[in-house]
Structure formats: structure tokens, C-alpha cells
Design a protein around this motif. Sequence first.
Motif, PDB file in Angstrom:
ATOM      1  N   ALA A  92       0.815  -1.219   0.000  1.00 14.76           N
ATOM      2  CA  ALA A  92       0.000   0.000   0.000  1.00 14.76           C
ATOM      3  C   ALA A  92       0.841   1.258   0.000  1.00 14.76           C
ATOM      4  CB  ALA A  92      -0.932  -0.008   1.219  1.00 14.76           C
ATOM      5  N   PHE A  93       1.990   1.216   0.674  1.00 21.23           N
ATOM      6  CA  PHE A  93       2.801   2.424   0.827  1.00 21.23           C
ATOM      7  C   PHE A  93       4.006   2.475  -0.105  1.00 21.23           C
ATOM      8  CE2 PHE A  93       0.122   2.930   4.413  1.00 21.23           C
ATOM      9  CZ  PHE A  93       0.150   4.285   4.726  1.00 21.23           C
ATOM     10  N   ARG A  94       4.036   1.585  -1.083  1.00 16.02           N
ATOM     11  CA  ARG A  94       5.176   1.579  -2.004  1.00 16.02           C
ATOM     12  C   ARG A  94       5.305   2.880  -2.792  1.00 16.02           C
ATOM     13  NH1 ARG A  94       5.386  -3.374  -5.988  1.00 16.02           N
ATOM     14  NH2 ARG A  94       3.473  -3.966  -4.903  1.00 16.02           N
ATOM     15  N   ASP A  95       4.177   3.552  -3.041  1.00 17.71           N
ATOM     16  CA  ASP A  95       4.221   4.791  -3.825  1.00 17.71           C
ATOM     17  C   ASP A  95       4.085   6.035  -2.957  1.00 17.71           C
ATOM     18  OD1 ASP A  95       1.605   4.377  -3.097  1.00 17.71           O
ATOM     19  OD2 ASP A  95       0.766   4.565  -5.113  1.00 17.71           O
ATOM     20  N   HIS A  96       4.270   5.907  -1.650  1.00 15.49           N
ATOM     21  CA  HIS A  96       4.194   7.048  -0.744  1.00 15.49           C
ATOM     22  C   HIS A  96       5.597   7.583  -0.471  1.00 15.49           C
ATOM     23  CE1 HIS A  96      -0.064   6.532   1.031  1.00 15.49           C
ATOM     24  NE2 HIS A  96       0.015   5.826  -0.073  1.00 15.49           N
TER      25      HIS A  96
END
Length: 367
Positions: A215-219
Motif C-alpha cells: 500500500a505504501f510503495r508509492d508514498h
Amino acid sequence: MDERAPIAERAQAPETLPEITAGDLRWRPATVDDAPQLTVLTNTMAEADGAPFRETEEETREELGAEWRDLEHDSLLGFEADGRLVASALVATFPGDTSTVRAFAFGGVHPDRRGEGIGREVLAWQLARARQILAASGKELPGRIGAYAEDDDPVSKHRLFLHAGLEPRRYYSDLKRPLTGDAPPIPEVELAPPLRLVPFSPEVDEATRLAHNDAFRDHWGSEPQTAEQWTNGRSEFAPEWSFVVVDDEPDVDALVAAPSTDAGTRAALEAGAPLVVAYALNSRYEADFPVRGYSFGYTGVLGTRRAYRGRKAALAALAASMRAFADAGMEAAVLDVDTENPSGAHGLYASLGYVKEHGSTMYSIEL
């Protein structure tokens, strides 16, 4: 500095660390047994600075006792002649970093001893040690040295970071959503099968970690969490308030074949593990209740796997969390959000009645 240069070159690490002479204190590395004194110091500084939080001794012990922590080299405590702890420094690293290798400076000086130059020398030591850590990491990645300041912190702290070469890089909002009185009703969220909301349990813990990393790979600023990182620091964790959404009928073949599926998720699917697609993990920080003036449940991590966005899965987990808070007699729901969150979370929280109460800034040196 050329960003293509080796990290050992970019970090410009000093051979020796600067000595801290201001304040005529006695310095030594921290140990886990220092948790009681360090907790007192941390909370004394927080009270003086108007911070909206306090730490428990168990939280401090967990931070110091993390299995990847190298307290002997990455921490310092400053004591007066009578043994009173009046200054602390920790340089924290994270074993899961795969796209940016990071080192963060935490600590401070007792309000009684400020204005003597101790904080400036402590920060210089931390930055030098951070450069050594990054240079020795062997990770040929972009590097970051970071530190945080609350918006309500003394202006001198923000100036200290700026003077040391750190720049304001990211801004965070602490949001509150009332649950009592004339607060709006908590939304009812229906999930379309095969998605199903379930209470958090140890059986889905690892699957939730894998979901979080996806979920946070692109944050911005987020890095994968190892299993050790994921389970560290749970003294205030409230599993009874936490929820996940699972896909009961995932297309395992398609997910395993998809280039975007990470290796951990692929292995878990092949082993028949459950697929968590969204989650809301929450905590109960009772030491903060009197500071804020109300009781609350705190949502520490909330997210949705990227392939499942737009299906209200995280909203369902958050709504269930809010309902659990209210059922337990909590007066509010609280969470923090990056103001530039790419998933549009800030707008979602506003629509649910969350409003900003506090803020903080991450300062950094990018290498």
C-alpha cells in the motif's frame, strides 16, 4: 555532490565524532535500563514544548530495545554531576530500507539546561554519526538524514535544524474526529464480496504487513517494514480496535504472475496464506488523554493494496475502528497524515469529519 557517487562518498562521513563539551555534562551510550530516566526527560521536554503527547516507560523501553538498534554507537545520554539526566541523542535507522537509506535524529535537552549550546553540539554529533551510518550501510541508494519538529515547538528548534543544514521537506497533520455529542454518524460501509471485513488477529498479522508494504510503495518517504520492525513498539497497540479486509477469492494465478506483486506476497499466496487487502491498526495512548483533554483511539496505520483501491476497503476498516472506539467510550478518533499523501487520504478524512489539531515538519538533508 554527484547523486551517482557511492553512498560512502556522498555521505561525507567524518572519521571521528565531534566532542560535546557544552554544559560540562558526563556522556555515555544509552542502555535499555535507562528507560525510566529517559522517559522522565522526554516527557519533561514535551510538557515544556506544549507537545500533544507523552511517552510511557514501556514505549521508551521498546524503542531502546529494538533488536536492530546499536545503542553503543548510535546513542548518547548527558548527565549532571549528581546523576540527573538532562540531554539525550539517538540516531535511528531502519533495516527494511530499500529505496532510500535513512538515519533520523531524536532527542533533546532538559528545559533547565537550554541556552547553553548543548542542543547545537548534540545535533552536530547526531548528524556526524548519521553520516557514518549511511556511509557504512553498503546500500547504494539515495540517503536521507532527518529530524522532526512539532509546529508548536520553540522557534529555536526549527532554527537549529535550518542552521545545521536541514531543510523542511514534508508536513504532517494530526487530525481529530469527535465521536460524541453532535458528531456526525459513523458511516456504514458495505463491501462487495469476495471482500470481507474481519477483526485483526495474529493469524493475519504477517499478511497485514505485506499489505502495508504494498500500500505504501508509492508514498514518499515510506520504506518496506521487516517482520521485526512491524511487530516492534506495540505496547499501546489495541488489537481489539483493529480491523482488516481480506479477499476470500483472490485470483492467485493472476496475482502471482503480475510484475507488480512483491516477492513476499507472491510466496504467501503460493503457500495459501490469506490475502489482506486493507487494514486499520489502532492504539490506545492513555498517557496522552489528560494532555489532549479527551480520550481517543489512534489509527497508526491505514492503507489499501494498490490493486484494490477504489473499493472502499480501507474506509470499511476505518469506520469499524471508529465504531470500536465509540463502543469503548472514547470521545474521539485521531490519526496523522502526510499532507501530500498520493492516495488522497486527506480529502477522505475531511469528508469523515476529521479536522486538524496539530502539525509537524520533517526536516532533512538529502544525499
